[in-house]
Design an enzyme around this catalytic site. Structure first.
Site, short mmCIF file in Angstrom:
data_model
loop_
_atom_site.label_atom_id
_atom_site.label_comp_id
_atom_site.label_asym_id
_atom_site.label_seq_id
_atom_site.Cartn_x
_atom_site.Cartn_y
_atom_site.Cartn_z
N GLU A 202 10.02 76.24 17.22
CA GLU A 202 9.61 76.00 15.85
C GLU A 202 8.46 76.82 15.68
OE1 GLU A 202 11.61 72.32 17.14
OE2 GLU A 202 10.55 73.76 18.16
N PHE B 25 10.49 56.79 19.69
CA PHE B 25 10.94 58.04 20.23
C PHE B 25 10.60 59.37 19.12
CE2 PHE B 25 14.28 61.18 20.61
CZ PHE B 25 13.93 61.60 21.79
N GLN B 26 9.89 60.25 19.77
CA GLN B 26 9.57 61.50 18.87
C GLN B 26 8.72 61.22 17.78
OE1 GLN B 26 12.93 64.09 18.13
NE2 GLN B 26 12.61 65.07 20.17
N LYS C 101 12.38 59.55 8.12
CA LYS C 101 13.70 59.38 8.06
C LYS C 101 14.43 58.49 6.97
CE LYS C 101 17.78 59.49 11.05
NZ LYS C 101 18.18 59.70 12.56
N MET D 238 -5.09 94.73 26.38
CA MET D 238 -6.21 94.48 25.84
C MET D 238 -7.30 93.70 26.93
SD MET D 238 -8.32 95.35 23.24
CE MET D 238 -7.34 95.99 21.99
#
Length: 579
Positions: free
Chosen positions: A61, A123-124, A173, A485
């Site tokens: 993502e 959940f999630q 949802k 760097m």
């Protein structure tokens, strides 16, 4: 008498998910980058039924947001992202931070658990609004399916108007599945133009420009965000004023690098002539930049004798770091056009002595390097890549580190939107997905990702994305075997104590790229570099060129922390001192 429900049912042909997609299409969106999951599956189901909206399946993502940034930065249109709830949303935060720091318009739509489960540690489930608030310009949770279209319109306006930036819509949802009664389409969001500055301020700015004997024009990423009209007006103004011009890291391409008025990039790894011109200027005209610390160096030594004109669309950026003598708030394009009108016909001060002084600084050739045939110097890699790209109108994306600075120093950009890099956040892992996003937007162009061996590993999984979507991205790896760097700063500022800046188990990048379906090759001999670059760029599909460069090379010139522009380090142990 109760109304007959039949007519209402007949009109209820859309759910929240399909309404969101239809609204994006109505706003001109043609591509989304994303990764599906449980809480966003209704949106993906609606996407399956809508062939007009292209979906690019990424492998992480964070990469979805960087790809959307690459799309946005190369087109001027907002990039759009679909992700699921919980870790799907939280994985976007680095990309959203990057877009916020660099003012890139991105619209992120994250799935959320059903409204009945919010607050139950389902959940999630995660607090998407709380997590995203510090890294977005605006965020909103859809509360009823009927408001979906209006929320998307507002998100689009917030992302694109004023100072651009990322926004997030949190979409439960159950509301994605809920029926939406069809209504008349919403009209396009009206563009709210920033008002022009007062004519008195414009006249004062023009008088300062005309009268300055040692002016410098300093442009930033806001010029490119404003559009080609802003860059064209900026170029006209610089030429009319017969003044030198420098650009920030994010502004490269806003003024043609081949023009004799261009002094190169300024700041921490800018050219000697750009930084000394800023230090000795009597007038700085800052356009679409924000005086960040990588540009200013030590603030109490920054442009000590200069008046400041600051043009910016964001009022919060004016006076934030450096106080402006003439603040001109507004969109760069119309403000520059108005300033041009004010300057035309004015008698300019004699700038010949100023140019002679600048030519003396240029003669020091601060970007010179030892191009020995024994090794491939990373600077030589950038110059030979530039030579190989000539005539291709290529787009170059980079990751973050030494290779990024060498590319900015030694590559030449004649037009805007050809240079994609992470500035404010300095995000390793940006380059490959940003190049993928640009390639999606410009299938006919040559798109090259310049990366380092540490940066490329941050989002190496996106090699699969390029193969799946048949994107002929080219990766040119400046491989020195260390976090370049970090190692440089440890050498110069921390007594050579190289604490965890090396990698003992670098992969075989050629074997790894081939495992993903790329063509790949390694080059380590200087005399073979040009031929290897030619093969890479000529390949019809994605190509990974692993270039083994000199590992101990440092990036100079360098403005050390706490130094002023007149205290540039030209090479190890050599600090510029004015005679």
């Amino acid at each position: 008498m109760k109304p007959d429900p039949a007519p209402l049912l007949a009109r209820a042909s859309h759910n929240g998910a399909s309404t969101l997609i239809d609204t994006l299409l109505a706003l001109g969106v043609d591509t989304v980058f994303g990764y599906p999951g449980g809480a966003v599956l209704p949106l993906y189901d609606a996407l399956h039924a809508q062939p007009r909206l292209r979906h690019v399946l990424v492998r992480h993502e964070q990469a979805a947001v960087h790809a959307a940034e690459g799309y946005a930065r190369s087109t001027g249109r907002p990039g759009v992202v679909f992700v699921t709830s919980g870790p799907g949303m939280s994985n976007t935060t680095t990309g959203l931070l990057d877009a916020l720091c660099d003012s890139i318009p991105v619209i992120c739509i994250s799935g959320q658990v059903a409204t009945t489960s919010i607050g139950t540690n389902a959940f999630q489930e995660c607090d998407a609004l709380g997590i995203s608030r510090p890294v977005t310009k605006w965020n909103r949770q859809i509360r009823t399916a009927d408001e979906t279209a209006a929320v998307v319109h507002e998100a689009y306006a917030q992302a694109t108007q004023g100072r651009p930036g990322p926004v997030l819509i949190d979409f439960p949802k159950d509301l994605q599945l809920a029926q939406v009664i069809e209504t008349a389409p919403l009209p396009p969001a009206a563009t709210v133009a920033a008002p022009l500055p007062d004519s008195t301020d414009l006249e004062r700015a023009a008088s300062l420009i005309a009268g300055a004997r040692q002016p410098v024009f300093y442009g930033g990423g806001g010029l490119i965000n404003s559009g080609p009209e802003a860059c064209a007006a900026f170029q006209q103004l610089v030429k009319l004023a017969a003044a030198p011009c420098t650009l920030t890291l994010l502004g490269l391409g806003a003024f043609p690098a081949s023009h004799p008025a261009f002094l190169g990039m300024l700041g921490m790894h800018g050219t000697l002539e750009a930084n000394l011109a800023m230090h000795h200027a009597d007038l700085i005209v800052c356009v679409g930049a924000r005086f960040d610390d990588r540009v200013t160096g030590r603030l109490d030594a920054f442009c000590p004798g200069a008046k400041i004109i600051h043009i910016d669309i964001d009022p919060a950026s004016i006076h934030k770091v450096v106080r402006a003598d003439v603040p001109l708030r507004g969109d760069c394009a119309p403000v520059l056009t108005a300033l041009l009108a004010q300057l035309r016909g004015r008698l300019l001060a004699d700038r010949q002595p100023w140019w002679q002084r600048i030519d003396g600084w240029r003669a020091q050739d601060s970007l010179a390097f030892d191009d020995t045939p024994d090794v491939i110097a990373p600077q030589a890699l950038m110059r030979r890549l530039q030579a190989a790209l000539n005539g291709r109108d290529a787009i170059v994306a980079t990751d973050v580190g030494q290779h990024q600075m060498w590319a900015a120093q030694h590559m030449r950009f004649e037009q805007p939107r050809r240079w994609l890099t992470s500035g404010g956040a300095g995000t390793m892992g940006y380059g490959l997905p940003a190049a993928i996003g640009a390639q999606v937007a410009h299938p006919e162009k040559c798109v090259v990702c310049v990366s380092g061996d540490a940066s490329i590993l941050m989002n190496i999984q996106e090699l699969a994305t390029a193969v799946q979507h048949r994107l002929p991205v080219k990766v040119v790896l400046s491989n020195n075997g260390v976090m370049g760097m970090v190692r440089q700063w440890q050498e110069l500022l921390h007594g050579g104590r190289y604490s965890h800046s090396y990698t003992e188990a670098l992969p075989d990048f050629v074997a790894l790229a081939r495992a993903f379906g790329w063509q790949a090759h390694t080059v380590s001999r200087r005399e073979e570099l040009d031929a290897a670059l030619a093969v890479c760029l000529a390949c019809e599909g994605p190509y990974f060129l692993d270039v083994r460069v000199h590992g101990a090379e440092n990036c100079f010139p360098m403005l050390a922390p706490g130094a002023g522009h007149h205290e540039m380090t030209l090479s190890k142990g050599k600090v510029y001192k004015e005679r």
